[in-house]
Design an enzyme around this catalytic site. Structure first.
Site, short mmCIF file in Angstrom:
data_model
loop_
_atom_site.label_atom_id
_atom_site.label_comp_id
_atom_site.label_asym_id
_atom_site.label_seq_id
_atom_site.Cartn_x
_atom_site.Cartn_y
_atom_site.Cartn_z
N ASP A 1 0.88 -1.17 0.00
CA ASP A 1 0.00 0.00 0.00
C ASP A 1 0.92 1.22 0.00
OD1 ASP A 1 -1.64 2.16 0.56
OD2 ASP A 1 -2.77 1.15 2.14
N SER B 1 2.32 13.50 -15.08
CA SER B 1 1.34 13.66 -16.15
C SER B 1 1.54 15.02 -16.78
CB SER B 1 -0.08 13.56 -15.59
OG SER B 1 -1.03 14.01 -16.52
N TYR C 1 -5.91 16.91 -9.36
CA TYR C 1 -5.02 16.05 -10.14
C TYR C 1 -3.81 16.86 -10.63
CZ TYR C 1 -3.61 12.53 -13.61
OH TYR C 1 -2.91 11.60 -14.34
N LYS D 1 0.33 16.17 -9.77
CA LYS D 1 1.27 15.85 -10.85
C LYS D 1 2.32 16.94 -11.04
CE LYS D 1 -0.46 11.86 -11.72
NZ LYS D 1 0.31 10.63 -11.41
#
Length: 280
Positions: free
Chosen positions: A67, A146, A159, A163
């Site tokens: 994890d 990303s 998000y 990133k």
């Protein structure tokens, strides 16, 4: 032979989120060159499936349940790799999730969720493995970010933030690790064929539809992203920008940032994203 294989003849790689998607593609890319692959994932069945594919592709898999939001589990992975392989050559922090939403509507709990998985897991992975890499005086870190961390598109704030932070961390480590013979590469793809929508979260159905449309329109595979990333890392490159739109965003934002954001705001006001995706 992969160039990384020439640099690291013991061929030992550890990959988080290797049970599916891009992580599995990374695992198979290394397996095709005969690497030992630490297949790590929180999902045991998916991890076992990836391990079987690695073995079938010519690699040697070692399943490591982990994890990534728990630092101790990554530290245990380091200990296991020391015991089983005597170390590790390439560490790929790949595990991640996706989310969208208007900034003020994203619940605090979802901010915590995505920061824990997308950002803190990379921090934990680097912190756990860097002492070993320094001790070896060799190694390589590949962090999966990303193009969202560069483009800063609307309705993707949580998000984007995670990133962008992974890109910044990777840039920092590129310099910080250079005296120790450790290389760093950060992968910054735009939309590509993957299973990232499996755990997608957003407060409005609109963002899910937008994301699903963008992924559906993507014509780049996860295999291509993984192959290009490994190739770039083999050349010691810091950034991996596989698709043409990723390169365009990169250049536009850095050469003319004010113009870039004026255009982005204009396109958003005019509803060009909705026209492109067919989502209102």
């Amino acid at each position: 032979m992969l160039k990384l294989g020439k640099r690291f003849p013991q061929k030992r790689v550890f990959i988080t989120g290797a049970g599916s998607g891009l992580g599995r593609c990374f695992a198979l890319e290394f397996a095709s060159d005969g690497w030992r692959v630490g297949v790590s994932d929180i999902n045991a069945p998916r991890m076992a499936e990836s391990a079987a594919k690695v073995n079938a592709a010519g690699g040697r898999a070692l399943e490591i349940a982990c994890d990534v939001t728990k630092p101790k589990e990554l530290e245990k992975a380091v200990s296991l790799l020391r015991k089983e392989w005597g170390g590790v050559d390439v560490v790929i922090n790949n595990a991640g999730v996706a989310a969208g939403g208007y900034m003020e509507k994203i619940p605090v709990e979802e901010w915590d969720w995505i920061i824990d998985i997308n950002l803190k897991s990379v921090v934990y992975g680097c912190r756990a493995f860097i002492p070993l890499l320094k001790e070896q005086k060799s190694g390589y870190i590949i962090n999966v970010a990303s193009n969202a961390g560069i483009a800063s598109l609307a309705e993707m704030s949580s998000y984007n933030v995670t990133k962008a932070a992974v890109i910044s961390l990777s840039e920092t480590l590129r310099v910080e690790m250079s005296p120790h013979g450790v290389g760093v590469t950060v992968v910054c793809p735009t939309f590509f064929k993957t299973n990232l929508m499996d755990q997608f979260k957003s407060p409005d159905e609109r963002q899910r539809k937008l994301a699903e449309s963008m992924f559906a329109k993507a014509n780049t595979s996860a295999e291509k992203i993984a192959r290009h990333a490994v190739k770039r890392a083999g050349k010691g490159k810091l950034y991996v920008l596989t698709q043409s739109d990723a390169k365009l965003t990169w250049r536009s934002k850095r050469l003319m940032p004010e113009t870039y954001f004026r255009f982005l705001a204009w396109a958003y006001r005019k509803g060009l994203f909705e026209k492109y995706t067919g989502v209102k």
